[in-house]
Design a protein around this motif. Structure first.
Motif, PDB file in Angstrom:
ATOM      1  N   ALA A  75       6.628 -12.329  -3.258  1.00 56.20           N
ATOM      2  CA  ALA A  75       7.458 -11.825  -2.163  1.00 56.20           C
ATOM      3  C   ALA A  75       7.951 -10.454  -2.588  1.00 56.20           C
ATOM      4  O   ALA A  75       8.731 -10.326  -3.541  1.00 56.20           O
ATOM      5  CB  ALA A  75       8.631 -12.761  -1.882  1.00 56.20           C
ATOM      6  N   ILE A  76       7.464  -9.413  -1.911  1.00 60.00           N
ATOM      7  CA  ILE A  76       7.739  -8.042  -2.304  1.00 60.00           C
ATOM      8  C   ILE A  76       8.647  -7.385  -1.277  1.00 60.00           C
ATOM      9  O   ILE A  76       8.345  -7.359  -0.082  1.00 60.00           O
ATOM     10  CB  ILE A  76       6.438  -7.211  -2.415  1.00 60.00           C
ATOM     11  CG1 ILE A  76       5.420  -7.913  -3.334  1.00 60.00           C
ATOM     12  CG2 ILE A  76       6.743  -5.800  -2.907  1.00 60.00           C
ATOM     13  CD1 ILE A  76       5.837  -8.008  -4.768  1.00 60.00           C
ATOM     14  N   GLY A  77       9.770  -6.855  -1.731  1.00 55.84           N
ATOM     15  CA  GLY A  77      10.668  -6.097  -0.870  1.00 55.84           C
ATOM     16  C   GLY A  77      10.372  -4.615  -1.001  1.00 55.84           C
ATOM     17  O   GLY A  77      10.331  -4.077  -2.113  1.00 55.84           O
ATOM     18  N   MET A 239       9.544  -2.620  -4.456  1.00 54.82           N
ATOM     19  CA  MET A 239       8.994  -1.286  -4.686  1.00 54.82           C
ATOM     20  C   MET A 239       9.807  -0.274  -3.899  1.00 54.82           C
ATOM     21  O   MET A 239      10.268  -0.551  -2.799  1.00 54.82           O
ATOM     22  CB  MET A 239       7.507  -1.214  -4.339  1.00 54.82           C
ATOM     23  CG  MET A 239       7.138  -1.521  -2.912  1.00 54.82           C
ATOM     24  SD  MET A 239       5.355  -1.298  -2.610  1.00 54.82           S
ATOM     25  CE  MET A 239       4.674  -2.624  -3.608  1.00 54.82           C
ATOM     26  N   LEU A 240      10.019   0.877  -4.523  1.00 51.81           N
ATOM     27  CA  LEU A 240      10.848   1.931  -3.946  1.00 51.81           C
ATOM     28  C   LEU A 240       9.972   3.117  -3.567  1.00 51.81           C
ATOM     29  O   LEU A 240       9.236   3.647  -4.409  1.00 51.81           O
ATOM     30  CB  LEU A 240      11.923   2.364  -4.948  1.00 51.81           C
ATOM     31  CG  LEU A 240      12.770   3.580  -4.583  1.00 51.81           C
ATOM     32  CD1 LEU A 240      13.554   3.327  -3.302  1.00 51.81           C
ATOM     33  CD2 LEU A 240      13.722   3.922  -5.735  1.00 51.81           C
ATOM     34  N   LEU A 241      10.041   3.512  -2.292  1.00 57.30           N
ATOM     35  CA  LEU A 241       9.315   4.684  -1.798  1.00 57.30           C
ATOM     36  C   LEU A 241      10.300   5.807  -1.511  1.00 57.30           C
ATOM     37  O   LEU A 241      11.417   5.567  -1.033  1.00 57.30           O
ATOM     38  CB  LEU A 241       8.550   4.348  -0.520  1.00 57.30           C
ATOM     39  CG  LEU A 241       7.365   3.382  -0.632  1.00 57.30           C
ATOM     40  CD1 LEU A 241       6.815   3.066   0.751  1.00 57.30           C
ATOM     41  CD2 LEU A 241       6.272   3.942  -1.513  1.00 57.30           C
ATOM     42  N   GLU A 242       9.871   7.026  -1.808  1.00 50.53           N
ATOM     43  CA  GLU A 242      10.695   8.191  -1.507  1.00 50.53           C
ATOM     44  C   GLU A 242       9.790   9.353  -1.143  1.00 50.53           C
ATOM     45  O   GLU A 242       8.926   9.752  -1.937  1.00 50.53           O
ATOM     46  CB  GLU A 242      11.560   8.570  -2.711  1.00 50.53           C
ATOM     47  CG  GLU A 242      12.482   9.760  -2.450  1.00 50.53           C
ATOM     48  CD  GLU A 242      13.338  10.085  -3.663  1.00 50.53           C
ATOM     49  OE1 GLU A 242      13.506  11.282  -3.958  1.00 50.53           O
ATOM     50  OE2 GLU A 242      13.835   9.147  -4.314  1.00 50.53           O
ATOM     51  N   CYS A 248       8.986   3.440  -8.041  1.00 47.37           N
ATOM     52  CA  CYS A 248       8.969   2.396  -9.053  1.00 47.37           C
ATOM     53  C   CYS A 248       8.620   1.050  -8.435  1.00 47.37           C
ATOM     54  O   CYS A 248       8.790   0.838  -7.226  1.00 47.37           O
ATOM     55  CB  CYS A 248      10.318   2.297  -9.790  1.00 47.37           C
ATOM     56  SG  CYS A 248      11.692   1.755  -8.748  1.00 47.37           S
ATOM     57  N   VAL A 249       8.102   0.156  -9.266  1.00 45.60           N
ATOM     58  CA  VAL A 249       7.817  -1.233  -8.897  1.00 45.60           C
ATOM     59  C   VAL A 249       8.371  -2.097 -10.013  1.00 45.60           C
ATOM     60  O   VAL A 249       8.200  -1.794 -11.186  1.00 45.60           O
ATOM     61  CB  VAL A 249       6.301  -1.486  -8.753  1.00 45.60           C
ATOM     62  CG1 VAL A 249       6.041  -2.944  -8.383  1.00 45.60           C
ATOM     63  CG2 VAL A 249       5.676  -0.564  -7.718  1.00 45.60           C
TER      64      VAL A 249
END
Length: 423
Positions: A75-77, A239-242, A248-249
């Motif tokens: 489960a990926i946020g 995972m963080l998108l910018e 990062c994951v």
């Protein structure tokens, strides 16, 4: 175990301001480069998708060089600011749009809930759309029929199931759409922020169902949300998108922490903009300061140390039964505590209120402040999450033998009294 989703060097470019490249000569140049196996000459000048800057190119990269693997049952946020590329990524994974460069390899059927009404035909009834969605996923009619009652019961729209969905409210639409996506037998469930359309009870129900789908049925979930509490509750990894880049994951807590650190500017003094009708108000807040117990302004509060919040405000005309309140909220917007002054009468003038914290021990992390002025129990000036502060990890200054850990133990470190005795 091989991943169910493998993304390699994924990029997506968009043309700003017009459809296509605008001229026949540009199209011919791009076509000639493609048949020679060369890079698209107009993508070379593409820029990062930073909405705060005008830029010099009409080509922007909504996603740029994204790489990650997702295992079955994960489960990926997916988190990030508006415009970070979250929805574009989900659309590519759902095959709604194609990547500009790179590849996406997926094992299994995908059920997507990207927008209200995604995959629904407005002229068909709810019943017909359930069967249509199942057919799109490759399910037989008997399989859909077996799940039909469960879908309708979960959605709560039984009375309208034979009504064309174009007559549904947005809430009813998303209820049925989520019920279909979650109950039909797909291996991968992709859910965008669309759940925010539903009411609080339904959102809670959806989160519970997604948890069951991931943990109990071993299906993979990709969940985009700005609700950090929901992400933290449902997802083990994030995972963080910018600006279209994967920052990062990792574990959900660490990814959320980095997102919040990047989103917040460490400040100790918060100047409050003057309300447009300030002269007509009974009073208003003008400034908030974060201080240690000696009154020194500080940007971070070491865990376990005493601290205080100083609030400056002005009273324009005599305020009777005046109260000032201060609320402390966690980074996922959970209220931790609220404090009030005693009722008092104040004349016109400038004032300050100091809220001293000598008992509450907050765990390391980011916290927000809400300030409210009132008289006769009516709001005078209310500011939600108007300031923030950071509790930092500092074990060398924190001495309390009754506290063993300071992270991943909740928001409050105040220990309960525990007695152990032999039986």
């Amino acid at each position: 175990m091989s991943p169910v989703i493998k993304v390699e060097n994924l990029s997506k470019a968009y043309q700003l301001g017009e459809i296509g490249t605008g001229t026949l000569s540009r199209d011919l140049e791009r076509y000639w480069a493609r048949i020679r196996g060369k890079e698209d000459p107009f993508l070379k000048i593409g820029e990062v998708n930073d909405r705060s800057k005008k830029g010099d190119s009409d080509v922007v990269w909504s996603l740029k060089d994204i790489n990650f693997d997702i295992q079955q049952g994960d489960a990926i946020g997916i988190i990030g600011r508006n415009g970070a590329g979250k929805s574009t990524l989900l659309k590519i994974l759902s095959r709604v749009t194609a990547p500009t460069t790179g590849s996406v390899k997926i094992k299994g059927r995908i059920a997507s809930l990207l927008e209200v009404g995604t995959g629904f035909h407005p002229e068909l009834s709810g019943r017909e759309n359930i069967y249509l969605n199942g057919a799109i996923l490759g399910m037989r009619k008997a399989e859909i029929k077996r799940k039909f009652d469960e879908i309708v019961d979960f959605s709560g729209v039984e009375r309208y199931v034979d009504t064309p969905v174009k007559r549904y409210s947005s809430g009813m639409y998303v209820r049925l759409a989520f019920a279909v996506a979650a109950h039909l037998e797909s291996e991968i469930l992709i859910v965008d922020e669309v759940l925010a359309v539903g009411d609080a009870e339904f959102q809670k129900k959806c989160l519970g169902k997604m948890g069951d789908v991931s943990k109990g049925e071993g299906r993979t979930i990709l969940f985009v949300s700005h609700n950090m509490a929901a992400i933290q509750k449902l997802c083990k990894h994030g995972m963080l998108l910018e600006n279209g880049k994967l920052i990062c994951v990792g574990k959900t807590e660490s990814v959320i922490d980095q997102y919040l650190q990047d989103s917040k500017v460490k400040k100790a003094v918060f100047e409050i903009p003057l309300p447009h009708n300030a002269d007509e108000m009974i009073g208003y807040t003008s400034k908030i300061q974060i201080e240690n117990s000696y009154g020194d302004v500080i940007q971070e509060i070491p865990v376990g140390q005493n601290w205080q919040i100083r609030v400056f405000f002005k009273i324009n005309k005599k305020a009777q039964h005046f109260i000032i309140g201060l609320g402390i909220n966690s980074f996922i917007d959970v209220n931790i505590s609220t404090s009030w002054s005693t009722k008092t009468d104040l004349d016109e003038g400038y004032y300050e209120a100091v809220f001293k914290e000598t008992h509450l021990i907050l765990a390391p992390g980011n916290y927000n402040l809400t300030v409210g002025l009132s008289n006769f129990e009516r709001s005078v000036h209310y500011l939600e999450n108007v300031a923030s502060f950071v509790i930092s990890e500092a074990t060398d200054t924190f001495i309390d033998s009754s506290i063993v850990r300071t992270t991943n133990v909740g928001f409050l470190l105040n220990p309960m009294q525990v007695e152990i005795s032999s039986l």
